[in-house]
Design an enzyme around this catalytic site. Structure first.
Site, PDB file in Angstrom:
ATOM      1  CG  ASP A   1      -1.933   1.086   1.376  1.00  0.00           C
ATOM      2  OD1 ASP A   1      -2.937   0.848   0.341  1.00  0.00           O
ATOM      3  OD2 ASP A   1      -1.854   1.855   1.919  1.00  0.00           O
TER       4      ASP A   1
ATOM      5  CD  GLU B   1      16.138 -14.885   4.337  1.00  0.00           C
ATOM      6  OE1 GLU B   1      15.291 -15.595   5.053  1.00  0.00           O
ATOM      7  OE2 GLU B   1      16.474 -13.714   4.572  1.00  0.00           O
TER       8      GLU B   1
HETATM    9  C1  GLC Z   1      -4.230   3.092  -0.620  1.00  0.00           C
HETATM   10  C2  GLC Z   1      -5.350   2.229  -0.551  1.00  0.00           C
HETATM   11  C3  GLC Z   1      -6.591   2.858  -0.066  1.00  0.00           C
HETATM   12  C4  GLC Z   1      -6.262   3.794   1.273  1.00  0.00           C
HETATM   13  C5  GLC Z   1      -4.885   4.483   1.154  1.00  0.00           C
HETATM   14  C6  GLC Z   1      -4.476   4.657   2.654  1.00  0.00           C
HETATM   15  O1  GLC Z   1      -4.320   4.019  -1.576  1.00  0.00           O
HETATM   16  O2  GLC Z   1      -5.646   1.669  -1.791  1.00  0.00           O
HETATM   17  O3  GLC Z   1      -7.659   2.364  -0.002  1.00  0.00           O
HETATM   18  O4  GLC Z   1      -7.324   4.796   1.821  1.00  0.00           O
HETATM   19  O5  GLC Z   1      -3.977   3.689   0.566  1.00  0.00           O
HETATM   20  O6  GLC Z   1      -3.828   3.656   3.031  1.00  0.00           O
END
Ligand code: GLC
Length: 577
Positions: free
Chosen positions: A225, A274
Site C-alpha cells: 500500500d 529466502e
Molecule cells: C491506498 C489504498 C486506499 C487507502 C490509502 C491509505 O491508496 O488503496 O484504499 O485509503 O492507501 O492507506
C-alpha cells in the site's frame, strides 16, 4: 501461460518446470475486498470464512491468485488501511486460524494468496503511536513517526503546508497529557493514520518481521500500500501553492516517489527470495510436493508515480515484481490514447525485465463500467451513472483488450459481473473518510465497495444471511452470480471464457511486445504469435480482415464477404492457427 494447476495432489513435476517460478509474469490476479465479498455470519460485513466458502467460485472463474485487501486488527477509520496490529485478524473478519484455513484451502484449490501490507502509516491505535502520545514530549516512540513542533509564536501553525490526500491539513496537533496544546504529527491520509518515519531503524525492523510473519503463514505475496510514500524529502519542505491533491494522483510531491524508497524494497526482496522457489522454508518445510512453493513469492506495488518510466524503477530486477499500471487505468476509451500508453508501458518495462501489470478497477476508483459510461476527463472518481449500457459494452471490450496484452492483469471483485458503481448511496451510509474531510473531493470510493450479489433473492442477494454494510441496488438481482451463471453472453461467462482461452493460448499474456496491425481509425489491432486482438473503440461498426478463427468476442461480430464486422465498442480475439 500460467502453469497453475487446480489439482491439489502433490505435483513434483511442477517443481522442475522452470517457468513455473515465474507464474506471476502473466498471472490474472483477483482482488477480494473482504468487507464486501461474502459474509459467513450474517452480520452484514464480509469475512475470511466467507472468502473461503467462495474459493470454488474463484477457481472456476479461472484466476491464478487472490489479493485480499487488509483484514488486520483495525479501528476501520479507513476500511482497514489503518492497521492497529499487523499480526492479528480483526474480529470482524475472523481470526488467525481463519486466515490459516483460507491460505491452506486456497492452495488446495490451485489459487495463490497475496495479502496487503500497509507500511506508510499505522492506525493511531497502534501500540507505538499510543505510547508516543502517552509518554509525552521527548518520548523516543515519537521518533518513529513524524512529530514536529508547530510554527508561529505558540506553535499554533502546522510544521509545513502539506495537505492530506483525504482533504484538510496533513498535520494534527495533539493535546499533551497536562492538557496543553502540544506537537503536531504528519498524516498523509486521515488523522487516524499517522505516517511512519522510515528513517528510524525500528520501523524497518518491524516491517521485516511482519513480512516474515505472513510468509511463515504461507502467503504467496504482498500488495504494498502507498509503496511510493514511505520516504519523505529531507527536511519536509513546503510545497508552495498547490491544488487539493487527488486521492491517487500522479503529481510530483516531496512525499511521493522519493528515490530513497528503493533501498527499502531491495532489502525486502532479499527476505522474499529466502522463501521463494525450491528453497526450504524457515520452518524446515520442504517444497517437495507443494505446488505453490515451487513458484516465487511476489510483491506488487501500489505506486502512483508521474510516469510509467518512474513506475518501472519499482520493478527493477532486485526490487519488486509488479507495479500497478495506473496510467493505463486512467486512460480514456480512445484507441490512440490506449495505444500510446500500451506502447509506452511495454517500452518502460522491457529494460528492467518486468511484466506490465494491467488493471482497470480497484477499491479506490469508480468501476470501469461506470467510468466508460461517462464522458472522458472526469477522473477516476465519478458521481454520475452515465449511459449504463454503453459503459458495460465498453467495459467488456476493455477487459478483453487488457487480457490480451502481455503481462499480468488484476481483476477487481464484481467486475466479472459487470457491476457499475453505486453512485447514489445515501450520505448517511457512506464510510469513506475522504468523504467527510474532502469537501466533495475524492470521497466517493464507497460506490465501488458495495457487497457482491450472489443470488437473485435474499436480503443481501446472497452476500450473507443478514443485511449488507452498504445497501445494494435492487437492480443487482439480475447482475448476481446466480443470474449470470451458465447464461451464454453474460459478463460472468465472458470472463470465464476469456480466462479459459488465456490459459489455453500460450501467446496470450506471455512476452513483452505487441505487433500492431493496420486498422481503421478508432480501432486497435495487434498480433501476438498466432493470436490476434481487435478492439473497436468507436460507436459504429468497423470492418477488418478475416484473421482466422474467432475465439471470443465481447459483442457482436459477423463475417461478411468483405471481411469481419466488429460492432461498436467491441473486442474480438482470433487464432490464426
Ligand atoms: C491506498 C489504498 C486506499 C487507502 C490509502 C491509505 O491508496 O488503496 O484504499 O485509503 O492507501 O492507506
Amino acid at each position: 501461460m500460467s502453469q497453475h494447476s487446480a489439482d491439489p495432489a502433490p505435483n513434483t513435476a511442477l517443481a522442475t518446470v522452470a517457468g513455473h517460478r515465474d507464474w506471476w509474469r502473466d498471472a490474472v490476479i483477483y482482488q477480494v475486498y473482504p468487507r464486501s465479498f461474502a459474509d459467513s455470519n450474517g452480520d452484514g460485513m464480509g469475512d475470511l470464512e466467507g472468502v473461503r466458502s467462495r474459493l470454488p467460485y474463484l477457481r472456476d472463474l479461472g484466476v491464478d491468485a487472490v489479493w485480499l485487501s487488509p483484514f488486520y486488527a483495525s479501528p476501520q477509520a479507513d476500511a482497514g488501511y489503518d492497521v492497529a496490529d499487523y499480526r492479528a485478524v480483526d474480529p470482524m473478519f475472523g481470526n488467525l486460524l481463519d486466515a490459516d484455513a483460507l491460505i491452506r484451502d486456497a492452495h488446495e484449490h490451485g489459487l495463490r494468496i497475496i495479502v496487503d501490507l500497509v507500511p506508510n502509516h499505522s492506525s493511531d491505535q497502534y501500540e507505538w503511536f499510543k505510547r508516543a502520545l502517552a509518554e509525552g514530549p521527548g518520548s523516543p516512540l515519537r521518533d518513529r513517526y513524524h512529530f514536529r513542533p508547530g510554527k508561529g509564536a505558540k506553535g499554533e501553525l502546522p510544521p509545513n503546508d502539506w495537505e492530506s490526500i483525504f482533504g484538510g491539513r496533513a498535520w494534527t496537533r495533539i493535546t499533551e497529557l497536562d492538557g496543553t496544546p502540544g506537537e503536531w504529527y504528519l498524516h498523509l491520509f486521515a488523522p487516524e493514520q499517522p505516517d511512519f518515519n522510515w528513517e528510524h531503524p525500528a520501523v524497518g525492523d518491524e516491517f521485516r518481521s511482519i513480512l516474515r510473519f505472513w510468509l511463515d503463514m504461507g502467503v504467496d505475496g504482498f500488495r504494498i500500500d502507498v509503496a511510493h510514500g514511505l520516504v519523505k524529502a529531507e527536511g519536509l519542505p513546503d510545497l508552495g501553492s498547490h491544488d487539493q491533491l487527488k486521492l491517487l494522483g500522479n503529481d510530483v510531491m516531496p512525499f511521493f516517489d522519493q528515490d530513497g524508497v528503493h533501498a527499502i524494497y531491495r532489502q525486502w526482496r532479499t527476505i522474499l527470495d529466502e522463501y521463494a522457489g525450491n528453497k526450504e522454508g524457515p520452518e524446515g518445510s520442504s517444497s517437495e510436493g507443494r505446488w505453490w512453493e515451487t513458484g516465487g513469492r511476489i510483491f506488487v506495488a501500489e505506486a502512483w508515480t508521474p510516469t510509467v518510466e518512474r513506475t518501472a524503477n519499482y520493478v527493477r530486477p532486485d526490487e519488486l515484481h509488479q507495479a500497478f499500471n495506473f496510467q493505463y487505468l486512467s486512460t480514456a476509451w480512445d484507441a490512440e490514447e490506449l495505444r500510446v500508453v500500451i506502447d509506452r508501458t511495454l517500452d518502460a518495462m522491457r529494460p528492467v525485465g518486468a511484466p506490465a501489470t494491467w488493471v482497470l478497477s480497484n477499491h479506490d476508483v469508480t468501476r470501469h463500467a461506470t467510468r466508460f459510461a461517462n464522458p472522458p476527463g472526469l477522473g477516476t472518481q465519478i458521481r454520475t451513472a452515465g449511459d449504463r449500457e454503453l459503459g458495460l459494452r465498453r467495459a467488456r471490450a476493455a477487459t478483453l483488450l487488457m487480457l490480451a496484452l502481455p503481462g499480468s492483469a488484476y481483476i477487481y471483485q464484481g467486475e466479472e459481473l459487470g457491476l457499475p458503481d453505486v453512485v447514489d448511496l445515501p450520505d448517511e451510509v457512506r464510510q469513506d473518510p475522504a468523504y467527510f474531510r474532502g469537501a466533495g473531493q475524492d470521497g466517493f470510493r464507497d460506490g465501488c465497495r458495495v457487497p457482491i450479489p450472489w443470488t437473485r433473492e435474499g436480503r443481501s442477494y446472497g452476500f450473507g444471511s443478514g443485511g449488507s454494510w452498504l445497501p445494494q441496488p435492487p437492480s443487482w438481482a439480475e447482475l448476481s452470480v446466480e443470474a449470470q451463471q451458465s447464461v451464454p453472453g453474460s459478463t460472468l461467462e465472458l470472463y470465464r471464457s476469456a480466462l479459459g482461452v488465456r490459459r489455453a493460448t500460450p501467446d496470450l499474456g506471455a512476452g513483452d511486445a505487441v505487433a500492431w496491425l493496420p486498422a481503421p481509425e478508432g480501432v486497435l489491432a495487434f498480433r501476438r504469435g498466432e493470436f490476434v486482438c481487435v478492439t473497436n473503440t468507436t460507436g459504429r461498426p468497423v470492418t477488418v480482415p478475416v484473421y482466422g478463427r474467432v475465439l471470443l468476442t465481447s459483442g457482436e461480430v459477423t463475417e461478411t464477404a468483405d471481411g469481419t464486422t466488429v460492432s461498436a465498442d467491441t473486442t474480438a480475439w482470433w487464432t490464426t492457427a
